[in-house]
Design a protein around this motif. Structure first.
Motif, PDB file in Angstrom:
ATOM      1  N   VAL A 216      39.344  28.569  21.649  1.00 58.03           N
ATOM      2  CA  VAL A 216      40.564  28.862  20.904  1.00 58.03           C
ATOM      3  C   VAL A 216      40.258  28.857  19.412  1.00 58.03           C
ATOM      4  O   VAL A 216      39.684  27.900  18.883  1.00 58.03           O
ATOM      5  N   GLY A 217      40.657  29.920  18.702  1.00 57.29           N
ATOM      6  CA  GLY A 217      40.312  30.056  17.293  1.00 57.29           C
ATOM      7  C   GLY A 217      41.075  29.140  16.368  1.00 57.29           C
ATOM      8  O   GLY A 217      40.538  28.662  15.374  1.00 57.29           O
ATOM      9  N   ASN A 218      42.328  28.890  16.665  1.00 53.97           N
ATOM     10  CA  ASN A 218      43.159  28.061  15.796  1.00 53.97           C
ATOM     11  C   ASN A 218      43.842  26.975  16.624  1.00 53.97           C
ATOM     12  O   ASN A 218      45.037  27.060  16.917  1.00 53.97           O
ATOM     13  N   PRO A 219      43.095  25.967  17.021  1.00 52.20           N
ATOM     14  CA  PRO A 219      43.668  24.943  17.897  1.00 52.20           C
ATOM     15  C   PRO A 219      44.786  24.167  17.219  1.00 52.20           C
ATOM     16  O   PRO A 219      44.730  23.873  16.022  1.00 52.20           O
ATOM     17  N   SER A 220      45.802  23.836  17.996  1.00 54.35           N
ATOM     18  CA  SER A 220      46.918  23.047  17.486  1.00 54.35           C
ATOM     19  C   SER A 220      47.576  22.338  18.657  1.00 54.35           C
ATOM     20  O   SER A 220      47.213  22.544  19.818  1.00 54.35           O
ATOM     21  N   THR A 221      48.568  21.539  18.349  1.00 52.00           N
ATOM     22  CA  THR A 221      49.275  20.817  19.405  1.00 52.00           C
ATOM     23  C   THR A 221      50.069  21.757  20.301  1.00 52.00           C
ATOM     24  O   THR A 221      50.489  21.367  21.386  1.00 52.00           O
ATOM     25  N   SER A 222      50.284  22.991  19.867  1.00 47.42           N
ATOM     26  CA  SER A 222      51.006  23.955  20.695  1.00 47.42           C
ATOM     27  C   SER A 222      50.074  24.867  21.485  1.00 47.42           C
ATOM     28  O   SER A 222      50.547  25.713  22.245  1.00 47.42           O
ATOM     29  N   THR A 223      48.755  24.722  21.315  1.00 41.82           N
ATOM     30  CA  THR A 223      47.817  25.519  22.106  1.00 41.82           C
ATOM     31  C   THR A 223      47.985  25.161  23.576  1.00 41.82           C
ATOM     32  O   THR A 223      47.861  23.992  23.947  1.00 41.82           O
ATOM     33  N   PRO A 224      48.262  26.139  24.443  1.00 43.74           N
ATOM     34  CA  PRO A 224      48.608  25.801  25.824  1.00 43.74           C
ATOM     35  C   PRO A 224      47.484  25.191  26.638  1.00 43.74           C
ATOM     36  O   PRO A 224      47.734  24.362  27.514  1.00 43.74           O
ATOM     37  N   PHE A 225      46.202  25.593  26.371  1.00 39.38           N
ATOM     38  CA  PHE A 225      45.160  25.181  27.304  1.00 39.38           C
ATOM     39  C   PHE A 225      43.798  25.143  26.628  1.00 39.38           C
ATOM     40  O   PHE A 225      43.494  25.974  25.759  1.00 39.38           O
ATOM     41  N   PHE A 226      42.989  24.165  27.023  1.00 32.75           N
ATOM     42  CA  PHE A 226      41.627  23.997  26.532  1.00 32.75           C
ATOM     43  C   PHE A 226      40.694  23.810  27.737  1.00 32.75           C
ATOM     44  O   PHE A 226      40.979  22.995  28.619  1.00 32.75           O
ATOM     45  N   ASP A 227      39.605  24.538  27.760  1.00 31.44           N
ATOM     46  CA  ASP A 227      38.530  24.263  28.714  1.00 31.44           C
ATOM     47  C   ASP A 227      37.207  24.521  28.004  1.00 31.44           C
ATOM     48  O   ASP A 227      36.744  25.659  27.914  1.00 31.44           O
ATOM     49  N   PRO A 228      36.575  23.467  27.477  1.00 36.46           N
ATOM     50  CA  PRO A 228      35.357  23.639  26.672  1.00 36.46           C
ATOM     51  C   PRO A 228      34.072  23.683  27.483  1.00 36.46           C
ATOM     52  O   PRO A 228      32.983  23.626  26.912  1.00 36.46           O
ATOM     53  N   ARG A 229      34.160  23.794  28.794  1.00 34.32           N
ATOM     54  CA  ARG A 229      32.949  23.829  29.617  1.00 34.32           C
ATOM     55  C   ARG A 229      32.271  25.198  29.540  1.00 34.32           C
ATOM     56  O   ARG A 229      32.933  26.218  29.332  1.00 34.32           O
ATOM     57  N   PRO A 230      30.955  25.252  29.726  1.00 29.93           N
ATOM     58  CA  PRO A 230      30.274  26.549  29.801  1.00 29.93           C
ATOM     59  C   PRO A 230      30.709  27.320  31.045  1.00 29.93           C
ATOM     60  O   PRO A 230      31.017  26.736  32.087  1.00 29.93           O
ATOM     61  N   LEU A 231      30.711  28.649  30.912  1.00 32.60           N
ATOM     62  CA  LEU A 231      31.075  29.496  32.045  1.00 32.60           C
ATOM     63  C   LEU A 231      30.044  29.444  33.161  1.00 32.60           C
ATOM     64  O   LEU A 231      30.392  29.501  34.339  1.00 32.60           O
ATOM     65  N   SER A 232      28.765  29.350  32.797  1.00 38.35           N
ATOM     66  CA  SER A 232      27.720  29.366  33.816  1.00 38.35           C
ATOM     67  C   SER A 232      26.490  28.637  33.303  1.00 38.35           C
ATOM     68  O   SER A 232      26.340  28.388  32.099  1.00 38.35           O
ATOM     69  N   THR A 233      25.604  28.330  34.219  1.00 37.28           N
ATOM     70  CA  THR A 233      24.358  27.652  33.862  1.00 37.28           C
ATOM     71  C   THR A 233      23.300  28.622  33.357  1.00 37.28           C
ATOM     72  O   THR A 233      22.188  28.203  33.031  1.00 37.28           O
ATOM     73  N   SER A 234      23.635  29.892  33.279  1.00 34.05           N
ATOM     74  CA  SER A 234      22.683  30.882  32.763  1.00 34.05           C
ATOM     75  C   SER A 234      23.044  31.351  31.356  1.00 34.05           C
ATOM     76  O   SER A 234      22.393  32.245  30.820  1.00 34.05           O
ATOM     77  N   ASN A 248      14.429   6.152  22.945  1.00 36.34           N
ATOM     78  CA  ASN A 248      15.865   5.900  22.839  1.00 36.34           C
ATOM     79  C   ASN A 248      16.422   5.832  24.258  1.00 36.34           C
ATOM     80  O   ASN A 248      16.726   6.847  24.876  1.00 36.34           O
ATOM     81  N   SER A 249      16.540   4.618  24.772  1.00 38.86           N
ATOM     82  CA  SER A 249      16.916   4.431  26.174  1.00 38.86           C
ATOM     83  C   SER A 249      18.379   4.735  26.445  1.00 38.86           C
ATOM     84  O   SER A 249      18.781   4.857  27.606  1.00 38.86           O
ATOM     85  N   PHE A 250      19.184   4.867  25.400  1.00 35.71           N
ATOM     86  CA  PHE A 250      20.604   5.163  25.598  1.00 35.71           C
ATOM     87  C   PHE A 250      20.823   6.636  25.930  1.00 35.71           C
ATOM     88  O   PHE A 250      21.732   6.985  26.683  1.00 35.71           O
ATOM     89  N   LEU A 251      19.992   7.506  25.375  1.00 36.49           N
ATOM     90  CA  LEU A 251      20.179   8.942  25.560  1.00 36.49           C
ATOM     91  C   LEU A 251      19.892   9.366  26.997  1.00 36.49           C
ATOM     92  O   LEU A 251      18.967   8.874  27.640  1.00 36.49           O
ATOM     93  N   VAL A 252      20.688  10.308  27.477  1.00 36.77           N
ATOM     94  CA  VAL A 252      20.507  10.914  28.791  1.00 36.77           C
ATOM     95  C   VAL A 252      20.009  12.340  28.588  1.00 36.77           C
ATOM     96  O   VAL A 252      20.615  13.116  27.835  1.00 36.77           O
ATOM     97  N   GLN A 253      18.907  12.685  29.234  1.00 39.64           N
ATOM     98  CA  GLN A 253      18.409  14.051  29.125  1.00 39.64           C
ATOM     99  C   GLN A 253      19.327  15.001  29.888  1.00 39.64           C
ATOM    100  O   GLN A 253      19.628  14.790  31.062  1.00 39.64           O
ATOM    101  N   THR A 254      19.794  16.044  29.217  1.00 40.52           N
ATOM    102  CA  THR A 254      20.624  17.057  29.856  1.00 40.52           C
ATOM    103  C   THR A 254      19.882  18.385  29.879  1.00 40.52           C
ATOM    104  O   THR A 254      18.854  18.551  29.214  1.00 40.52           O
ATOM    105  N   ASN A 255      20.427  19.331  30.614  1.00 35.99           N
ATOM    106  CA  ASN A 255      19.900  20.696  30.594  1.00 35.99           C
ATOM    107  C   ASN A 255      20.883  21.648  29.922  1.00 35.99           C
ATOM    108  O   ASN A 255      20.835  22.851  30.120  1.00 35.99           O
ATOM    109  N   TYR A 256      21.780  21.093  29.097  1.00 37.41           N
ATOM    110  CA  TYR A 256      22.778  21.900  28.405  1.00 37.41           C
ATOM    111  C   TYR A 256      23.055  21.332  27.021  1.00 37.41           C
ATOM    112  O   TYR A 256      22.781  20.163  26.732  1.00 37.41           O
ATOM    113  N   LYS A 257      23.604  22.193  26.162  1.00 30.80           N
ATOM    114  CA  LYS A 257      24.075  21.797  24.842  1.00 30.80           C
ATOM    115  C   LYS A 257      25.588  21.628  24.877  1.00 30.80           C
ATOM    116  O   LYS A 257      26.274  22.149  25.758  1.00 30.80           O
TER     117      LYS A 257
END
Length: 453
Positions: A216-234, A248-257
């Motif tokens: 969403v380009g201009n997020p606000s309290t009236s924005t109906p919906f948010f889904d910040p997940r990636p569409l696909s693993t590719s 750094n034992s706290f960090l978890v290695q991921t395969n995504y940003k």
């Protein structure tokens, strides 16, 4: 200039465990760290009045999985400070930030309650802070993605080996990965704004669409919906991912940003967005939007996620018994378009469920928000059968409410027209209001002929 932050960690140590926290609508900063070494995982900061995340006074902990959404009058997504006096390996701030998504506002007009800075930038690094910044996604850059000023001897690097493995001597380095995404595609900003007095120069990141479900380009309290997940693993969010810092034992290695994988919406059960039906349930499925122009089957092995209006044109859509179709509240374009399934004239739907295995159209929000009316559009079937008004001749080329501007017409001259089969189909929580006296029905039969069962 004396306000209380949403959560303040003042000299808090690494023995303290912090995860899954949120600050929303705070007047000053969201989460601020004054020194200390506390580590934080899964933090959400929404619509605060000043900086979402602020580090200062030698903070040397780790933050991983952070989601920040700025309002129009917010200040920075993160302000990382140190102290200009007597900086050395031990006193310099050295935050480690991995897997964060900072969502700016394209019409950012800083109205910060803080008087020390109203520079428009999503990240601000200043006063000689060191640190490690990797696997970040920065979107909606209205002015600058990263602003750096008041440098004080820190050494800029894009070589992870300068800060890995962990060592006190590394604290003079400021590592900002070249693999971080700063997406300039929908704004007029720049990736980096570096004060001339700074000896180092930020100049490299990945300017690309991260490929998220919704941006969403201009997020606000009236924005109906948010889904910040990636569409696909590719997609880009799963490419060029940095390794974690060795030691750094706290960090978890991921395969995504970014803060989210394709399958884990950790905002559910935590966030104001979930509490107010503004984000989908934590479910993975098949994202669907746009036109279907060839014969297609929706199977029951994974939910079908309607992220926008779907039009079946000149083809047959078959839906297996037991299939769950889960619709979003909005298509994420700020247009107010309610997701719906539309079967066009000369197309058909074969949706045959069973008494103990029906086909269900429902909302994608979490169960805690249900039941609730008007959470998505509905099912619309347009046919070629006659439609009469006050005239003796049948109307043709009519539009159903909610489909204005789509050329998705109904009505014709064939009373026996066949639009397919519906059996054991249920439609829940639809009827979205998209304008004054303009709603979508649960199921609309528009000019549908007797050949339809």
């Amino acid at each position: 200039d004396n306000e209380i932050n949403g959560i303040t960690f003042a000299g808090v140590g690494s023995g303290t465990q912090v995860d899954h926290i949120e600050v929303a609508f705070n007047l000053d900063d969201g989460v601020e760290f004054f020194g200390g070494t506390v580590n934080v995982a899964y933090v959400s900061v929404l619509f605060v009045g000043d900086d979402a995340i602020d580090t200062d006074e030698g903070y040397a902990g780790t933050i991983q999985f952070a989601y920040v959404v700025l309002a129009e009058d917010s200040n920075h997504g993160a302000e990382m400070d140190s102290k200009e006096e007597a900086l050395n390996d031990f006193s310099r701030s050295f935050p480690t930030v991995y897997n964060a998504h900072f969502v700016g506002h394209l019409q950012n007009a800083v109205g910060s309650v803080s008087t020390d800075d109203t520079t428009e930038a999503i990240l601000r690094l200043r006063e000689g802070t060191g640190g490690v910044f990797a696997n970040l996604i920065i979107t909606n850059v209205g002015s600058a993605g990263v602003f750096q000023n008041d440098c004080a001897g820190e050494q800029f690097t894009t070589d992870l080996s300068d800060v890995s493995p962990v060592a006190d001597s590394n604290k003079n380095f400021l590592f900002f990965s070249e693999n971080n995404i700063i997406n300039l595609g929908n704004g007029n900003g720049v990736a980096f704004d570096v004060q001339a007095s700074c000896s180092m120069m930020f100049d490299t990141s990945r300017n690309e669409d991260p490929g998220l479900v919704m941006q969403v380009g201009n997020p606000s309290t009236s924005t109906p919906f948010f889904d910040p997940r990636p569409l696909s693993t590719s997609g880009p969010a799963y490419s060029f991912v940095d390794d974690v810092v060795v030691g750094n034992s706290f960090l978890v290695q991921t395969n995504y940003k970014g803060a989210f994988s394709t399958s884990d919406n950790w905002l559910v059960g935590l966030s104001w967005l979930d509490e107010n039906a503004r984000t989908p349930d934590n479910v993975a499925g098949v994202y669907t939007s746009g036109d279907i122009t060839t014969d297609t089957t929706w199977t029951n092995d994974a939910p079908i996620l309607l992220t926008g209006q779907v039009f079946v044109r000149g083809a047959t859509l078959t839906i297996e018994a037991g299939t769950m179709i889960m619709a979003y509240r909005d298509d994420g374009t700020d247009s107010g378009v309610a997701p719906a399934l539309v079967i066009e004239r000369d197309a058909s739907i074969i949706a045959v469920g069973a008494q103990n295995n029906p086909i269900t159209f429902t909302s994608a929000v979490s169960a805690g928000n249900l039941p609730q009316q008007g959470l998505w559009g509905g099912l619309i079937i347009n046919g070629n059968a006659p439609v009469f008004g006050s005239d003796s001749a049948p109307f043709q080329d009519l539009l159903v409410e909610g489909l204005e501007g789509t050329n998705s017409f109904y009505g014709g001259n064939d009373p026996n027209d066949n639009s397919g089969t519906l059996s054991y189909v249920r439609v829940w929580y639809g009827g979205s209001v998209i304008g004054a006296d303009n709603e979508i029905n649960g199921i609309t039969f528009a000019g549908v002929g007797s050949g339809t069962q």
